[in-house]
Enzyme design. Structure first.
Site, PDB file in Angstrom:
ATOM      1  N   HIS A  79      87.842-121.275  22.335  1.00  0.00           N
ATOM      2  CA  HIS A  79      86.952-120.573  21.394  1.00  0.00           C
ATOM      3  C   HIS A  79      86.684-119.153  21.862  1.00  0.00           C
ATOM      4  O   HIS A  79      85.913-118.446  21.233  1.00  0.00           O
ATOM      5  CB  HIS A  79      85.627-121.345  21.290  1.00  0.00           C
ATOM      6  CG  HIS A  79      84.904-121.357  22.601  1.00  0.00           C
ATOM      7  ND1 HIS A  79      85.255-122.184  23.630  1.00  0.00           N
ATOM      8  CD2 HIS A  79      83.902-120.582  23.074  1.00  0.00           C
ATOM      9  CE1 HIS A  79      84.486-121.933  24.683  1.00  0.00           C
ATOM     10  NE2 HIS A  79      83.660-120.954  24.366  1.00  0.00           N
ATOM     11  N   HIS A  93      83.203-129.229  28.483  1.00  0.00           N
ATOM     12  CA  HIS A  93      82.267-130.296  28.108  1.00  0.00           C
ATOM     13  C   HIS A  93      82.936-131.308  27.168  1.00  0.00           C
ATOM     14  O   HIS A  93      82.683-132.502  27.259  1.00  0.00           O
ATOM     15  CB  HIS A  93      81.027-129.717  27.411  1.00  0.00           C
ATOM     16  CG  HIS A  93      80.195-128.822  28.291  1.00  0.00           C
ATOM     17  ND1 HIS A  93      79.941-129.085  29.606  1.00  0.00           N
ATOM     18  CD2 HIS A  93      79.545-127.668  28.021  1.00  0.00           C
ATOM     19  CE1 HIS A  93      79.169-128.131  30.116  1.00  0.00           C
ATOM     20  NE2 HIS A  93      78.918-127.260  29.164  1.00  0.00           N
ATOM     21  N   SER A 143      82.377-124.393  27.981  1.00  0.00           N
ATOM     22  CA  SER A 143      82.066-125.127  26.745  1.00  0.00           C
ATOM     23  C   SER A 143      83.233-126.026  26.321  1.00  0.00           C
ATOM     24  O   SER A 143      83.014-127.131  25.824  1.00  0.00           O
ATOM     25  CB  SER A 143      81.710-124.156  25.618  1.00  0.00           C
ATOM     26  OG  SER A 143      80.531-123.463  25.940  1.00  0.00           O
ATOM     27  N   CYS A 149      83.402-114.636  23.739  1.00  0.00           N
ATOM     28  CA  CYS A 149      82.344-115.597  24.087  1.00  0.00           C
ATOM     29  C   CYS A 149      81.461-115.128  25.225  1.00  0.00           C
ATOM     30  O   CYS A 149      80.291-114.840  25.016  1.00  0.00           O
ATOM     31  CB  CYS A 149      82.894-116.996  24.393  1.00  0.00           C
ATOM     32  SG  CYS A 149      81.571-118.141  24.893  1.00  0.00           S
ATOM     33  N   CYS A 152      86.396-121.136  29.343  1.00  0.00           N
ATOM     34  CA  CYS A 152      84.928-121.250  29.288  1.00  0.00           C
ATOM     35  C   CYS A 152      84.535-122.714  29.491  1.00  0.00           C
ATOM     36  O   CYS A 152      85.254-123.619  29.058  1.00  0.00           O
ATOM     37  CB  CYS A 152      84.431-120.750  27.928  1.00  0.00           C
ATOM     38  SG  CYS A 152      82.653-120.921  27.683  1.00  0.00           S
TER      39      CYS A 152
HETATM   40  N1  LIG Z   1      74.750-120.872  24.631  1.00  0.00           N
HETATM   41  C1  LIG Z   1      76.003-120.536  24.322  1.00  0.00           C
HETATM   42  O1  LIG Z   1      76.271-120.013  23.239  1.00  0.00           O
HETATM   43  C2  LIG Z   1      77.077-120.736  25.325  1.00  0.00           C
HETATM   44  C3  LIG Z   1      78.277-120.007  25.244  1.00  0.00           C
HETATM   45  C4  LIG Z   1      79.218-120.150  26.265  1.00  0.00           C
HETATM   46  C5  LIG Z   1      78.997-121.034  27.298  1.00  0.00           C
HETATM   47  N2  LIG Z   1      77.848-121.756  27.298  1.00  0.00           N
HETATM   48  C6  LIG Z   1      77.548-122.697  28.388  1.00  0.00           C
HETATM   49  O2  LIG Z   1      77.129-121.950  29.525  1.00  0.00           O
HETATM   50  C7  LIG Z   1      77.377-122.729  30.690  1.00  0.00           C
HETATM   51  C8  LIG Z   1      78.111-121.891  31.719  1.00  0.00           C
HETATM   52  O3  LIG Z   1      79.439-121.635  31.275  1.00  0.00           O
HETATM   53  P1  LIG Z   1      80.487-120.885  32.227  1.00  0.00           P
HETATM   54  O4  LIG Z   1      81.748-120.792  31.455  1.00  0.00           O
HETATM   55  O5  LIG Z   1      79.880-119.677  32.822  1.00  0.00           O
HETATM   56  O6  LIG Z   1      80.667-121.990  33.389  1.00  0.00           O
HETATM   57  P2  LIG Z   1      81.148-121.792  34.892  1.00  0.00           P
HETATM   58  O7  LIG Z   1      81.631-123.103  35.369  1.00  0.00           O
HETATM   59  O8  LIG Z   1      82.050-120.594  34.984  1.00  0.00           O
HETATM   60  O9  LIG Z   1      79.792-121.400  35.677  1.00  0.00           O
HETATM   61  C9  LIG Z   1      78.802-122.316  36.022  1.00  0.00           C
HETATM   62  C10 LIG Z   1      78.204-121.881  37.360  1.00  0.00           C
HETATM   63  O10 LIG Z   1      77.087-122.731  37.654  1.00  0.00           O
HETATM   64  C11 LIG Z   1      77.094-122.986  39.044  1.00  0.00           C
HETATM   65  N3  LIG Z   1      76.274-124.165  39.324  1.00  0.00           N
HETATM   66  C12 LIG Z   1      76.627-125.477  39.258  1.00  0.00           C
HETATM   67  N4  LIG Z   1      75.582-126.269  39.609  1.00  0.00           N
HETATM   68  C13 LIG Z   1      74.541-125.420  39.904  1.00  0.00           C
HETATM   69  C14 LIG Z   1      73.206-125.631  40.347  1.00  0.00           C
HETATM   70  N5  LIG Z   1      72.719-126.853  40.543  1.00  0.00           N
HETATM   71  N6  LIG Z   1      72.429-124.547  40.575  1.00  0.00           N
HETATM   72  C15 LIG Z   1      72.909-123.286  40.371  1.00  0.00           C
HETATM   73  N7  LIG Z   1      74.184-123.034  39.950  1.00  0.00           N
HETATM   74  C16 LIG Z   1      74.987-124.095  39.727  1.00  0.00           C
HETATM   75  C17 LIG Z   1      78.572-123.149  39.367  1.00  0.00           C
HETATM   76  O11 LIG Z   1      78.826-123.012  40.773  1.00  0.00           O
HETATM   77  C18 LIG Z   1      79.175-122.015  38.532  1.00  0.00           C
HETATM   78  O12 LIG Z   1      79.218-120.795  39.265  1.00  0.00           O
HETATM   79  C19 LIG Z   1      78.132-123.965  30.213  1.00  0.00           C
HETATM   80  O13 LIG Z   1      77.234-125.047  30.006  1.00  0.00           O
HETATM   81  C20 LIG Z   1      78.701-123.514  28.880  1.00  0.00           C
HETATM   82  O14 LIG Z   1      78.998-124.585  28.010  1.00  0.00           O
HETATM   83  C21 LIG Z   1      76.882-121.617  26.358  1.00  0.00           C
HETATM   84 ZN   LIG Z   2      82.443-120.032  25.595  1.00  0.00          ZN
END
Ligand SMILES: NC(=O)c1ccc[n+]([C@@H]2O[C@H](COP(=O)([O-])OP(=O)(O)OC[C@H]3O[C@@H](n4cnc5c(N)ncnc54)[C@H](O)[C@@H]3O)[C@@H](O)[C@H]2O)c1
Ligand SMILES: [Zn+2]
Ligand SMILES: [Zn+2]
Length: 365
Positions: A60, A44, A41, A165, A39
């Site tokens: 996580h 980061h 997260s 998650c 993930c």
């Molecule tokens: N709120 C929560 O509880 C929670 C839980 C899990 C993950 N997250 C967060 O969610 C986010 C996504 O996580 P993930 O594991 O899916 O990441 P990931 O890297 O799998 O997906 C991110 C996507 O965003 C795209 N992207 C990048 N720049 C972009 C732009 N300018 N416009 C449109 N799309 C764009 C990427 O190509 C990718 O497909 C992260 O910031 C993560 O930390 C939050």
């Molecule tokens: Zn996560």
């Protein structure tokens, strides 16, 4: 000794090392990890965009099998398959009692330590922190009982890990946080592991249009498998204009930001229709402030909200996600496309940065 991936310093690769893991104390459980999801997260922390006590074992999004239990544990027993929750809610604080177990005050106050403020992982005298009290980038982990969600009929470990998650976060953002209404239009900015689950959630509640927005064509094509009805490539042309063109000039009723940057939050805000709701899922770098049009917020009656863990209450909502998967309503089988060993974890994160589609998972034997 357990083999684990340790973050000693931001911007350095994870170190694969043998660590000592103490026995579970009262109210804690020793889990043999079966799978752990890749993930963003965790990424980061590796990039230094989020802060955690170091050194720490990250991970996580995990699932495994109960190996042994500490004194007083009653809800799980050795041999049970469990999904791990990175918010093992205390059940007593104000947030828990208000029904927001996903933002439990006592968990947040103790962070990457057990509830008694100590760690079970160490290397000699050096204490090692446990991300989200889960620390599943390791062969074994000690977690609070409340962080173990039993699975009644066994499911594949990688699927169970996803329900730790990205599934509750993404599906929950739609169902529990934004409460998307059937027939409404939805735009999802960022279609990685979590964004694909937002898309699945929007399909589940019968959204009429589900517009996938990403900068990579491969992610957009892949998103169609999960219910996206339209795609917008944000690297071709202004994604806000493209989403408006697909929604009679109004914008989408519900927009979701699922990458984690101020630019994508601004875009999700601007492509949201009058009286619509913008839900921010992505975690932007620490200290970031997103610029939004303050007048539109009022005159267009927009709602801007965040969602943590999809506003899901792990102990009741994760079993719901398992049931939705078992009844064929969530396409989690197509979600996990890459499998790695723990030794390959840095490669797994590089693949994520390179924009490989779908979710990766570390598999433990
Ligand atoms: N709120 C929560 O509880 C929670 C839980 C899990 C993950 N997250 C967060 O969610 C986010 C996504 O996580 P993930 O594991 O899916 O990441 P990931 O890297 O799998 O997906 C991110 C996507 O965003 C795209 N992207 C990048 N720049 C972009 C732009 N300018 N416009 C449109 N799309 C764009 C990427 O190509 C990718 O497909 C992260 O910031 C993560 O930390 C939050
Ligand atoms: Zn996560
Ligand atoms: Zn609590």
């Amino acid at each position: 000794m357990v083999k684990a991936a340790v973050l000693y310093e931001a911007k350095q690769p994870l170190a694969i090392e043998d660590l000592e893991l103490d026995d579970p104390k009262s109210g804690e459980v020793l889990v043999k990890i079966g799978a752990a999801g890749i993930c963003r997260s965790d990424r980061h922390f590796m990039h230094g965009d989020a802060v955690i006590n170091l050194p720490a074992v990250l991970g996580h999004e995990g699932a495994g099998t109960v190996e042994s239990v500490g004194p007083g544990v009653t809800s799980v027993r050795p041999g049970d398959q469990v999904i791990l929750s990175f918010v093992p809610a205390c059940g007593r604080c104000k947030s828990c009692i208000q029904g927001h177990a996903n933002i439990c005050d006592n968990h947040m106050a103790t962070g990457p330590m057990m509830y008694d403020g100590t760690c079970r992982l160490h290397k000699g005298d050096q204490r090692i922190y446990h991300m989200g009290k889960v620390a599943c980038f390791a062969e074994y982990s000690v977690v609070p009982e409340a962080g173990c969600v039993p699975v009644s009929s066994p499911i594949p470990m990688d699927i169970a890990a996803m329900i730790g998650c990205c599934v509750p976060t993404g599906v929950g953002a739609v169902v529990y946080s934004a409460k998307v209404e059937p027939g409404s239009t939805v735009a999802v900015v960022g279609c990685g592991g979590v964004g694909l689950n937002v898309i699945m959630g929007a399909k589940l509640v019968n959204a009429s249009k589900i517009i996938a927005v990403d900068i990579r064509e491969s992610q957009l094509e892949f998103a169609m498998k999960f219910g996206a009805t339209h795609t917008v490539n944000a690297s071709d042309r202004d994604p806000v204009a493209q989403v408006k063109e697909l929604t009679d000039g109004r914008g989408a009723d519900y927009t979701f930001e699922v990458f984690g940057s101020t630019d994508t939050i601004k875009a999700a805000y601007e492509m949201c229709a009058k009286s619509g709701t913008v839900t921010v899922v992505g975690i932007a770098p620490v200290g970031a402030e997103a610029p939004i049009n303050a007048v539109e917020l009022v005159r267009f009656e927009k709602t801007l909200r965040g969602t943590y863990y999809g506003s899901a209450r792990s102990q009741i909502d994760m079993p719901t996600m398992v049931d939705l998967y078992l009844s064929g309503k969530l396409n989690l089988d197509d979600l996990v496309v890459r499998h790695y060993t723990l030794d390959q974890i840095n490669q797994a994160y590089d693949d994520m940065d390179q924009g490989e589609v779908g979710r990766g998972a570390i598999m433990f034997s």
